[in-house]
Design a protein around this motif. Structure first.
Motif, short mmCIF file in Angstrom:
data_model
loop_
_atom_site.label_atom_id
_atom_site.label_comp_id
_atom_site.label_asym_id
_atom_site.label_seq_id
_atom_site.Cartn_x
_atom_site.Cartn_y
_atom_site.Cartn_z
N THR A 197 0.86 -1.18 0.00
CA THR A 197 0.00 0.00 0.00
C THR A 197 0.90 1.23 0.00
OG1 THR A 197 -0.11 0.29 2.42
CG2 THR A 197 -1.64 -1.30 1.42
N ARG A 198 0.29 2.39 0.12
CA ARG A 198 1.10 3.62 0.17
C ARG A 198 1.94 3.70 1.45
NH1 ARG A 198 -0.02 7.90 -3.18
NH2 ARG A 198 -1.71 7.57 -4.68
N ARG A 199 1.59 2.92 2.46
CA ARG A 199 2.28 3.04 3.74
C ARG A 199 3.03 1.78 4.15
NH1 ARG A 199 -1.30 6.21 8.11
NH2 ARG A 199 0.79 6.23 9.02
N SER A 200 2.68 0.63 3.62
CA SER A 200 3.30 -0.59 4.11
C SER A 200 3.35 -1.66 3.03
CB SER A 200 2.53 -1.13 5.32
OG SER A 200 1.22 -1.53 4.95
N PHE A 201 4.09 -2.72 3.33
CA PHE A 201 4.17 -3.88 2.44
C PHE A 201 4.43 -5.12 3.29
CE2 PHE A 201 8.47 -2.47 2.99
CZ PHE A 201 9.26 -3.61 2.92
N TRP A 202 4.30 -6.27 2.69
CA TRP A 202 4.43 -7.53 3.40
C TRP A 202 5.73 -8.21 3.01
CZ3 TRP A 202 1.24 -8.61 7.24
CH2 TRP A 202 1.20 -9.90 7.78
N LEU A 203 6.55 -8.59 4.02
CA LEU A 203 7.83 -9.24 3.74
C LEU A 203 8.10 -10.31 4.78
CD1 LEU A 203 10.41 -9.31 1.99
CD2 LEU A 203 11.41 -7.64 3.56
N LYS A 204 8.22 -11.52 4.35
CA LYS A 204 8.53 -12.68 5.19
C LYS A 204 7.62 -12.75 6.42
CE LYS A 204 12.35 -15.46 6.91
NZ LYS A 204 13.72 -15.49 7.48
N GLY A 205 6.35 -12.64 6.17
CA GLY A 205 5.38 -12.86 7.23
C GLY A 205 5.06 -11.68 8.11
N SER A 206 5.64 -10.50 7.81
CA SER A 206 5.40 -9.32 8.64
C SER A 206 5.11 -8.10 7.77
CB SER A 206 6.60 -9.02 9.54
OG SER A 206 6.86 -10.09 10.41
N ALA A 207 4.36 -7.15 8.34
CA ALA A 207 4.11 -5.89 7.66
C ALA A 207 5.22 -4.91 7.98
CB ALA A 207 2.76 -5.32 8.09
N TRP A 208 5.67 -4.18 6.97
CA TRP A 208 6.76 -3.22 7.11
C TRP A 208 6.32 -1.87 6.54
CZ3 TRP A 208 11.85 -4.44 8.84
CH2 TRP A 208 12.04 -5.79 9.16
N HIS A 209 6.74 -0.79 7.21
CA HIS A 209 6.49 0.54 6.67
C HIS A 209 7.36 0.75 5.43
CE1 HIS A 209 3.84 2.05 9.75
NE2 HIS A 209 4.69 1.66 10.69
N LEU A 210 6.80 1.43 4.44
CA LEU A 210 7.57 1.73 3.24
C LEU A 210 8.74 2.64 3.58
CD1 LEU A 210 5.26 0.46 1.53
CD2 LEU A 210 5.54 2.37 -0.04
N PRO A 211 9.94 2.27 3.18
CA PRO A 211 11.09 3.17 3.40
C PRO A 211 11.08 4.29 2.37
CG PRO A 211 11.79 1.25 2.18
CD PRO A 211 10.34 1.03 2.50
#
Length: 253
Positions: A100-114
């Motif tokens: 999304t505009r704020r986050s993404f999914w990586l290896k089972g967890s949500a991360w804020h977009l850098p």
């Protein structure tokens, strides 16, 4: 050109380069070979996407779509995400879900977009979570330092981490450095001497395979169809040497 590219060096040992770009119109560029990989985020028509783009073993054309913005982290040789098989990333990509505009999914967890300015802080978090690791042997070899292991062991680890043989990575890096020198006005004969090519036909074959330009075209300045970003990092033996650009992200925008 329809693509504006900005990049900067990084103080992180895990990162080779941080870059961002914006396209103003449909265009096309030549994506040169690159031994390292990128984590890329891009937005077009309100949709945000992300992907891991692997090393590129040969030169290839890349379309540039209109009205798109890109941000990417180009990782230093020796850095990897162990949950992604390196050999399957070469000349390919893995799209990241749940963006999304704020986050993404990586290896089972949500991360804020850098972002462009805080990329290193994001990388540090990946390292702490052991999603991103750095092989000290491959990193040492990339710096031209002795690894203290047998050549067979070094080669096996190099392929496992990068997806490329050590020789392939060196050939790519040498061709990229040759392109930079030629664009700076260094004569082809001098480039052959400096970088250890057998002769000018050897240099020409390397440029054709990895850069997609002749020595004359590089020396004449920017061609009608631009190359992906090349930058000078010094005269050392680092096999990663030269950085990245929008690369294959443009195929999926």
């Amino acid at each position: 050109m329809g693509l504006e590219i900005e990049s900067r060096a990084s103080g992180s040992p895990f990162v080779a380069r941080v870059w961002r770009s914006r396209s103003a119109r449909d265009d096309r560029m030549t994506s040169v070979a690159n031994a390292s990989w990128d984590l890329v985020f891009w937005e077009r028509h309100g949709r945000v996407r992300a992907a891991v783009h692997g090393p590129e073993s040969v030169v290839s054309p890349a379309p540039v779509p209109t009205d798109a913005t890109f941000f990417g982290i180009n990782f230093a040789l020796g850095t990897s995400m162990p949950h992604l098989a390196a050999d399957r990333l070469v000349d390919g990509h893995v799209e990241i879900p749940g963006v999304t505009r704020r986050s993404f999914w990586l290896k089972g967890s949500a991360w804020h977009l850098p972002g462009y300015e805080d990329a290193e802080a994001f990388v540090e978090r990946l390292v702490r979570e052991e999603i991103l690791v750095r092989d000290p042997v491959v990193a040492a070899v990339a710096r031209g330092e002795p690894a203290g292991l047998s050549e067979r062991t070094v080669q096996r680890r190099f392929v496992a981490v990068t997806g490329l043989t050590q020789g392939a990575a060196r050939q790519i890096a040498r061709a990229r450095r040759a392109a930079v020198l030629l664009r700076e006005g260094v004569p082809a004969g001098e480039v052959v001497h400096r970088l250890g090519y057998f002769d000018q036909p050897h240099l020409a074959r390397s440029l054709s395979r990895y850069i997609g330009r002749t020595a004359g075209e590089l020396g004449a300045g920017e061609p009608p169809e631009p190359l992906s970003l090349l930058y000078k990092t010094g005269d050392g033996p680092d096999v990663s040497l030269l950085g990245t650009s929008t690369r294959k992200a443009v195929h999926h925008a």
